[in-house]
Design a protein around this motif. Structure first.
Motif, PDB file in Angstrom:
ATOM      1  N   GLN A  27       0.828  -1.208   0.000  1.00 23.69           N
ATOM      2  CA  GLN A  27       0.000   0.000   0.000  1.00 23.69           C
ATOM      3  C   GLN A  27       0.860   1.254   0.000  1.00 23.69           C
ATOM      4  O   GLN A  27       0.572   2.215  -0.712  1.00 23.69           O
ATOM      5  N   ALA A  28       1.924   1.248   0.774  1.00 20.47           N
ATOM      6  CA  ALA A  28       2.820   2.405   0.808  1.00 20.47           C
ATOM      7  C   ALA A  28       3.424   2.652  -0.572  1.00 20.47           C
ATOM      8  O   ALA A  28       3.552   3.806  -1.007  1.00 20.47           O
ATOM      9  N   LEU A  32       2.966   6.035  -2.849  1.00 19.76           N
ATOM     10  CA  LEU A  32       4.092   6.763  -3.436  1.00 19.76           C
ATOM     11  C   LEU A  32       3.923   6.935  -4.942  1.00 19.76           C
ATOM     12  O   LEU A  32       4.209   7.999  -5.491  1.00 19.76           O
ATOM     13  N   GLN A  33       3.419   5.893  -5.608  1.00 22.83           N
ATOM     14  CA  GLN A  33       3.196   5.983  -7.052  1.00 22.83           C
ATOM     15  C   GLN A  33       2.167   7.060  -7.372  1.00 22.83           C
ATOM     16  O   GLN A  33       2.359   7.844  -8.308  1.00 22.83           O
ATOM     17  N   LEU A  34       1.082   7.100  -6.620  1.00 25.70           N
ATOM     18  CA  LEU A  34       0.058   8.111  -6.840  1.00 25.70           C
ATOM     19  C   LEU A  34       0.642   9.504  -6.640  1.00 25.70           C
ATOM     20  O   LEU A  34       0.439  10.404  -7.465  1.00 25.70           O
ATOM     21  N   GLY A  35       1.360   9.700  -5.568  1.00 27.82           N
ATOM     22  CA  GLY A  35       1.986  10.993  -5.306  1.00 27.82           C
ATOM     23  C   GLY A  35       2.949  11.399  -6.410  1.00 27.82           C
ATOM     24  O   GLY A  35       2.967  12.557  -6.837  1.00 27.82           O
ATOM     25  N   ALA A  62      -0.775  19.860   2.745  1.00 27.51           N
ATOM     26  CA  ALA A  62      -1.559  18.654   2.435  1.00 27.51           C
ATOM     27  C   ALA A  62      -1.170  18.116   1.063  1.00 27.51           C
ATOM     28  O   ALA A  62      -1.004  16.898   0.885  1.00 27.51           O
ATOM     29  N   LEU A  63      -1.012  19.005   0.089  1.00 23.46           N
ATOM     30  CA  LEU A  63      -0.587  18.579  -1.251  1.00 23.46           C
ATOM     31  C   LEU A  63       0.819  17.995  -1.202  1.00 23.46           C
ATOM     32  O   LEU A  63       1.095  16.974  -1.844  1.00 23.46           O
ATOM     33  N   GLY A  69       3.584  10.743  -0.817  1.00 18.03           N
ATOM     34  CA  GLY A  69       3.069   9.418  -0.476  1.00 18.03           C
ATOM     35  C   GLY A  69       2.622   9.290   0.961  1.00 18.03           C
ATOM     36  O   GLY A  69       2.282   8.209   1.412  1.00 18.03           O
ATOM     37  N   GLY A  70       2.605  10.395   1.698  1.00 15.76           N
ATOM     38  CA  GLY A  70       2.250  10.341   3.111  1.00 15.76           C
ATOM     39  C   GLY A  70       0.789  10.599   3.392  1.00 15.76           C
ATOM     40  O   GLY A  70       0.329  10.447   4.513  1.00 15.76           O
ATOM     41  N   GLY A  71       0.052  10.963   2.385  1.00 18.39           N
ATOM     42  CA  GLY A  71      -1.372  11.209   2.556  1.00 18.39           C
ATOM     43  C   GLY A  71      -2.111  10.676   1.357  1.00 18.39           C
ATOM     44  O   GLY A  71      -1.669  10.844   0.224  1.00 18.39           O
ATOM     45  N   VAL A  72      -3.203  10.012   1.590  1.00 16.43           N
ATOM     46  CA  VAL A  72      -3.986   9.444   0.500  1.00 16.43           C
ATOM     47  C   VAL A  72      -5.224  10.311   0.301  1.00 16.43           C
ATOM     48  O   VAL A  72      -6.043  10.432   1.209  1.00 16.43           O
ATOM     49  N   PRO A  73      -5.348  10.921  -0.881  1.00 17.73           N
ATOM     50  CA  PRO A  73      -6.496  11.792  -1.112  1.00 17.73           C
ATOM     51  C   PRO A  73      -7.788  10.985  -1.304  1.00 17.73           C
ATOM     52  O   PRO A  73      -7.764   9.861  -1.802  1.00 17.73           O
ATOM     53  N   THR A  74      -8.888  11.594  -0.911  1.00 13.95           N
ATOM     54  CA  THR A  74     -10.187  10.996  -1.192  1.00 13.95           C
ATOM     55  C   THR A  74     -10.484  11.168  -2.672  1.00 13.95           C
ATOM     56  O   THR A  74      -9.811  11.927  -3.377  1.00 13.95           O
TER      57      THR A  74
END
Length: 99
Positions: A27-28, A32-35, A62-63, A69-74
């Protein structure tokens, strides 16, 4: 001392293998990939974090967390980020092959 060095090498390799299969590490990696994708698109457009954050009505920290990779956006936040960057994010939901 050669034996000790080899043991440390084998132990390190074993820990990497265990980590690679652990769901939280997986998941981490996805976070990271999404970020990275969001950051790459922002940079490609020549926008600063502050600009995108203001347009998306979120804070710059927040961005920064999302990009790191430290925050997952809704999904709603992803929509706002996409609109702020005048782009489209395509989200694919797939079943994990290991599940």
């Amino acid at each position: 001392m050669t034996g000790h060095s080899r043991w440390k090498t084998l132990r390190t390799a074993s820990l990497r293998e265990e980590a690679a299969e652990h769901p939280e590490y997986i998941q981490a990696g996805l976070d990271l990939q999404l970020g990275d994708m969001i950051r790459s698109r922002r940079i490609e457009l020549g926008l600063t974090q502050a600009e995108v954050a203001r347009r998306a009505n979120i804070s710059q920290p927040a961005l920064s967390r999302i990009e790191g990779g430290g925050g997952v956006p809704t999904l709603a936040m992803l929509d706002r980020l996409a609109r702020a960057m005048e782009t489209t994010f395509t989200i694919t939901v797939a079943r994990n092959a290991a599940a």
